[in-house]
Design a protein around this motif. Structure first.
Motif, PDB file in Angstrom:
ATOM      1  N   LEU A 220       0.819  -1.205   0.000  1.00 21.61           N
ATOM      2  CA  LEU A 220       0.000   0.000   0.000  1.00 21.61           C
ATOM      3  C   LEU A 220       0.857   1.260   0.000  1.00 21.61           C
ATOM      4  CD1 LEU A 220      -2.894   1.317   0.432  1.00 21.61           C
ATOM      5  CD2 LEU A 220      -2.370   1.227   2.875  1.00 21.61           C
ATOM      6  N   LEU A 221       2.005   1.178   0.664  1.00 17.37           N
ATOM      7  CA  LEU A 221       2.801   2.381   0.898  1.00 17.37           C
ATOM      8  C   LEU A 221       4.059   2.480   0.042  1.00 17.37           C
ATOM      9  CD1 LEU A 221       2.572   2.433   4.802  1.00 17.37           C
ATOM     10  CD2 LEU A 221       1.116   3.617   3.147  1.00 17.37           C
ATOM     11  N   ILE A 222       4.546   1.352  -0.454  1.00 19.79           N
ATOM     12  CA  ILE A 222       5.791   1.351  -1.234  1.00 19.79           C
ATOM     13  C   ILE A 222       5.533   0.815  -2.634  1.00 19.79           C
ATOM     14  CG2 ILE A 222       8.154   0.498  -1.368  1.00 19.79           C
ATOM     15  CD1 ILE A 222       7.718   2.382   0.971  1.00 19.79           C
ATOM     16  N   ASP A 223       5.943   1.567  -3.650  1.00 21.82           N
ATOM     17  CA  ASP A 223       5.828   1.129  -5.039  1.00 21.82           C
ATOM     18  C   ASP A 223       6.889   0.056  -5.292  1.00 21.82           C
ATOM     19  OD1 ASP A 223       6.317   0.961  -7.911  1.00 21.82           O
ATOM     20  OD2 ASP A 223       5.057   2.736  -8.099  1.00 21.82           O
ATOM     21  N   GLU A 224       6.433  -1.156  -5.590  1.00 24.12           N
ATOM     22  CA  GLU A 224       7.380  -2.267  -5.751  1.00 24.12           C
ATOM     23  C   GLU A 224       8.334  -2.053  -6.917  1.00 24.12           C
ATOM     24  OE1 GLU A 224       4.882  -5.753  -5.981  1.00 24.12           O
ATOM     25  OE2 GLU A 224       5.093  -6.110  -3.840  1.00 24.12           O
ATOM     26  N   ALA A 225       7.885  -1.380  -7.948  1.00 25.36           N
ATOM     27  CA  ALA A 225       8.722  -1.180  -9.139  1.00 25.36           C
ATOM     28  C   ALA A 225       9.843  -0.180  -8.886  1.00 25.36           C
ATOM     29  CB  ALA A 225       7.860  -0.715 -10.306  1.00 25.36           C
ATOM     30  N   THR A 226       9.547   0.890  -8.153  1.00 21.56           N
ATOM     31  CA  THR A 226      10.526   1.959  -7.969  1.00 21.56           C
ATOM     32  C   THR A 226      11.136   1.998  -6.572  1.00 21.56           C
ATOM     33  OG1 THR A 226       8.872   3.575  -7.243  1.00 21.56           O
ATOM     34  CG2 THR A 226       9.233   3.353  -9.626  1.00 21.56           C
ATOM     35  N   GLY A 227      10.440   1.419  -5.601  1.00 23.53           N
ATOM     36  CA  GLY A 227      10.899   1.500  -4.217  1.00 23.53           C
ATOM     37  C   GLY A 227      10.540   2.815  -3.546  1.00 23.53           C
ATOM     38  N   ASP A 228       9.855   3.691  -4.282  1.00 22.47           N
ATOM     39  CA  ASP A 228       9.451   4.992  -3.734  1.00 22.47           C
ATOM     40  C   ASP A 228       8.103   4.872  -3.022  1.00 22.47           C
ATOM     41  OD1 ASP A 228      11.703   6.208  -4.844  1.00 22.47           O
ATOM     42  OD2 ASP A 228      10.659   6.600  -6.740  1.00 22.47           O
ATOM     43  N   TYR A 229       7.746   5.913  -2.291  1.00 23.18           N
ATOM     44  CA  TYR A 229       6.432   5.959  -1.669  1.00 23.18           C
ATOM     45  C   TYR A 229       5.340   6.018  -2.735  1.00 23.18           C
ATOM     46  CZ  TYR A 229       8.435   6.994   2.960  1.00 23.18           C
ATOM     47  OH  TYR A 229       9.112   6.938   4.145  1.00 23.18           O
ATOM     48  N   THR A 230       4.223   5.375  -2.465  1.00 21.14           N
ATOM     49  CA  THR A 230       3.059   5.467  -3.336  1.00 21.14           C
ATOM     50  C   THR A 230       2.353   6.808  -3.100  1.00 21.14           C
ATOM     51  OG1 THR A 230       1.613   4.461  -1.672  1.00 21.14           O
ATOM     52  CG2 THR A 230       2.722   2.972  -3.227  1.00 21.14           C
ATOM     53  N   ALA A 231       1.365   7.110  -3.961  1.00 19.92           N
ATOM     54  CA  ALA A 231       0.579   8.335  -3.786  1.00 19.92           C
ATOM     55  C   ALA A 231      -0.142   8.302  -2.444  1.00 19.92           C
ATOM     56  CB  ALA A 231      -0.420   8.471  -4.929  1.00 19.92           C
ATOM     57  N   ARG A 232      -0.601   7.118  -2.061  1.00 17.45           N
ATOM     58  CA  ARG A 232      -1.283   6.959  -0.769  1.00 17.45           C
ATOM     59  C   ARG A 232      -0.325   7.299   0.380  1.00 17.45           C
ATOM     60  NH1 ARG A 232      -6.615   6.215   1.209  1.00 17.45           N
ATOM     61  NH2 ARG A 232      -6.710   4.558   2.765  1.00 17.45           N
ATOM     62  N   ALA A 233       0.909   6.828   0.283  1.00 14.76           N
ATOM     63  CA  ALA A 233       1.905   7.097   1.321  1.00 14.76           C
ATOM     64  C   ALA A 233       2.195   8.592   1.432  1.00 14.76           C
ATOM     65  CB  ALA A 233       3.191   6.333   1.025  1.00 14.76           C
ATOM     66  N   HIS A 234       2.348   9.251   0.283  1.00 15.10           N
ATOM     67  CA  HIS A 234       2.612  10.693   0.303  1.00 15.10           C
ATOM     68  C   HIS A 234       1.453  11.446   0.950  1.00 15.10           C
ATOM     69  CE1 HIS A 234       6.423  10.989  -1.767  1.00 15.10           C
ATOM     70  NE2 HIS A 234       6.000  10.170  -2.728  1.00 15.10           N
ATOM     71  N   LYS A 235       0.247  10.992   0.679  1.00 13.71           N
ATOM     72  CA  LYS A 235      -0.926  11.649   1.259  1.00 13.71           C
ATOM     73  C   LYS A 235      -0.951  11.480   2.777  1.00 13.71           C
ATOM     74  CE  LYS A 235      -5.809  12.304   0.364  1.00 13.71           C
ATOM     75  NZ  LYS A 235      -6.934  11.970  -0.543  1.00 13.71           N
ATOM     76  N   ILE A 236      -0.611  10.286   3.243  1.00 15.14           N
ATOM     77  CA  ILE A 236      -0.577  10.020   4.685  1.00 15.14           C
ATOM     78  C   ILE A 236       0.472  10.903   5.359  1.00 15.14           C
ATOM     79  CG2 ILE A 236       0.048   8.285   6.420  1.00 15.14           C
ATOM     80  CD1 ILE A 236      -1.154   6.211   4.371  1.00 15.14           C
ATOM     81  N   ILE A 237       1.669  10.961   4.785  1.00 17.35           N
ATOM     82  CA  ILE A 237       2.742  11.766   5.370  1.00 17.35           C
ATOM     83  C   ILE A 237       2.372  13.249   5.370  1.00 17.35           C
ATOM     84  CG2 ILE A 237       5.127  12.537   5.017  1.00 17.35           C
ATOM     85  CD1 ILE A 237       5.796   9.680   4.165  1.00 17.35           C
ATOM     86  N   ALA A 238       1.664  13.679   4.330  1.00 18.97           N
ATOM     87  CA  ALA A 238       1.240  15.084   4.265  1.00 18.97           C
ATOM     88  C   ALA A 238       0.278  15.431   5.397  1.00 18.97           C
ATOM     89  CB  ALA A 238       0.582  15.362   2.924  1.00 18.97           C
ATOM     90  N   HIS A 239      -0.437  14.420   5.909  1.00 17.96           N
ATOM     91  CA  HIS A 239      -1.376  14.639   7.006  1.00 17.96           C
ATOM     92  C   HIS A 239      -0.787  14.251   8.365  1.00 17.96           C
ATOM     93  CE1 HIS A 239      -4.220  14.856   3.643  1.00 17.96           C
ATOM     94  NE2 HIS A 239      -5.004  15.518   4.464  1.00 17.96           N
ATOM     95  N   THR A 240       0.501  13.962   8.380  1.00 16.07           N
ATOM     96  CA  THR A 240       1.184  13.623   9.634  1.00 16.07           C
ATOM     97  C   THR A 240       2.117  14.779   9.987  1.00 16.07           C
ATOM     98  OG1 THR A 240       1.138  11.266   9.081  1.00 16.07           O
ATOM     99  CG2 THR A 240       2.692  11.962  10.789  1.00 16.07           C
ATOM    100  N   PRO A 241       1.856  15.492  11.082  1.00 18.03           N
ATOM    101  CA  PRO A 241       2.670  16.658  11.415  1.00 18.03           C
ATOM    102  C   PRO A 241       4.172  16.398  11.452  1.00 18.03           C
ATOM    103  CG  PRO A 241       0.700  16.664  12.745  1.00 18.03           C
ATOM    104  CD  PRO A 241       0.690  15.368  11.983  1.00 18.03           C
ATOM    105  N   MET A 242       4.570  15.208  11.896  1.00 15.36           N
ATOM    106  CA  MET A 242       6.004  14.917  11.961  1.00 15.36           C
ATOM    107  C   MET A 242       6.583  14.486  10.617  1.00 15.36           C
ATOM    108  SD  MET A 242       6.478  13.257  15.780  1.00 15.36           S
ATOM    109  CE  MET A 242       8.267  13.253  15.657  1.00 15.36           C
ATOM    110  N   GLN A 243       5.718  14.401   9.582  1.00 16.83           N
ATOM    111  CA  GLN A 243       6.157  14.220   8.195  1.00 16.83           C
ATOM    112  C   GLN A 243       6.924  12.922   7.938  1.00 16.83           C
ATOM    113  OE1 GLN A 243       5.742  16.885   5.298  1.00 16.83           O
ATOM    114  NE2 GLN A 243       3.995  16.541   6.671  1.00 16.83           N
ATOM    115  N   ARG A 244       6.558  11.869   8.631  1.00 16.42           N
ATOM    116  CA  ARG A 244       7.211  10.575   8.382  1.00 16.42           C
ATOM    117  C   ARG A 244       6.359   9.459   8.974  1.00 16.42           C
ATOM    118  NH1 ARG A 244       9.571   8.522  13.028  1.00 16.42           N
ATOM    119  NH2 ARG A 244      10.056   9.992  14.718  1.00 16.42           N
ATOM    120  N   PHE A 245       6.714   8.223   8.628  1.00  9.42           N
ATOM    121  CA  PHE A 245       6.093   7.063   9.252  1.00  9.42           C
ATOM    122  C   PHE A 245       6.792   6.769  10.579  1.00  9.42           C
ATOM    123  CE2 PHE A 245       5.304   6.014   4.668  1.00  9.42           C
ATOM    124  CZ  PHE A 245       3.930   6.201   4.723  1.00  9.42           C
ATOM    125  N   GLY A 246       6.100   6.068  11.449  1.00  9.00           N
ATOM    126  CA  GLY A 246       6.698   5.684  12.715  1.00  9.00           C
ATOM    127  C   GLY A 246       7.725   4.579  12.548  1.00  9.00           C
TER     128      GLY A 246
END
Length: 277
Positions: A220-246
């Motif tokens: 859900l959070l990592i694009d298997e092809a690129t290893g980058d964050y997915t759009a869903r992951a970027h959206k979650i981080i944008a709504h997390t004040p500390m700007q990262r996953f735990g």
């Protein structure tokens, strides 16, 4: 393992369900390195034993047991094994849980033409069996182990149960109504059980993690092809004040505080957010 602070759990027996996974194997390790003898339970017995073997290599006392949190017979067999090998349970961490694609919508919002698109899973297409599976895994998967292992806690000092809820219980995430509702039930059950057990010496509290990278949400959070964050992951981080996953280890301090009577003996029925704000 580096612990944020040291507590003494020597002489205590801890049972952790879902212990073959990333988060709960780490939490089981924190209990073990604090001196507890730990039983790691998981539907995948090999994963549970592998995690237990690592702890034994580090000088801890740990066993891995295959157990199904939705089967009373399986849990009763596991409880008997724990009692015979380690002794009666003092601490229970109900970590088993998860989501299912059949309890998930394709899109965040329903739009007028969505019902005409056979490729989409809308709210109206959610499979009752998929929703039922998610509720059972998270809620019954917390209730049943508590029924089995809390019996061993009766009359024992410093008994404690820690459930794993989610920030979804406070603020439902889009697309996953079944999981959000199931975790809300876990939070409610935590409060109910804290009152119910308050006169037999068992404290009941819960952790409510925000987003942590695990095996279950990796796709859900990592694009298997690129290893980058997915759009869903970027959206979650944008709504997390500390700007990262735990980070997994960031759950440990709250767990140790809640299981330590010296630190939290009057804390009961709380659900603690750990979500980066």
């Amino acid at each position: 393992m580096k612990l944020p602070f040291q507590i003494d759990l020597k002489g205590r027996v801890a049972v952790v369900t879902g212990a073959g996974g990333v988060l709960c194997s780490e939490l089981a390790g924190a209990l073990a390195h604090s001196g507890a003898a730990v039983a790691l339970l998981d539907l995948n017995g090999e994963a549970a034993e592998a995690a237990a073997a690592k702890l034994r290599e580090q000088g801890c006392q740990a066993i891995g047991i295959a157990a199904d949190v939705l089967s009373r017979a399986s849990l009763e067999a596991a409880a008997e094994q724990v009692k015979q090998v380690l002794g009666p349970c003092d601490l229970l961490l109900n970590g088993a849980g998860g989501n299912h694609p059949k309890g998930t919508t394709t899109k965040e919002w329903l739009e007028p033409n969505d019902l005409d698109d056979p490729e989409l899973t809308t709210f109206f297409d959610l499979d009752p069996k998929g929703v039922e599976f998610v509720f059972n895994l998270n809620f019954l998967g917390t209730l049943l182990p508590t029924q089995i292992f809390a019996k061993q806690m009766l009359g024992r000092p410093h008994a404690s149960i820690i459930n794993i809820s989610s920030m979804n219980a406070f603020c439902p995430l889009t697309k996953i109504p079944a999981y959000s509702g199931a975790k809300a039930a876990v939070s409610n059950f935590t409060q109910w059980l804290a009152v119910h057990f308050s006169r037999v010496g068992i404290r009941v509290n819960a952790l409510a993690p925000g987003f942590f990278l695990t095996q279950q949400n990796h796709k859900l959070l990592i694009d298997e092809a690129t290893g980058d964050y997915t759009a869903r992951a970027h959206k979650i981080i944008a709504h997390t004040p500390m700007q990262r996953f735990g980070k997994t280890e960031e759950l440990i301090g709250t767990l140790l505080w809640l299981v330590c009577d010296d630190a939290s003996s009057f804390v009961n029925g709380v659900v603690v957010p750990i979500d980066g704000g």
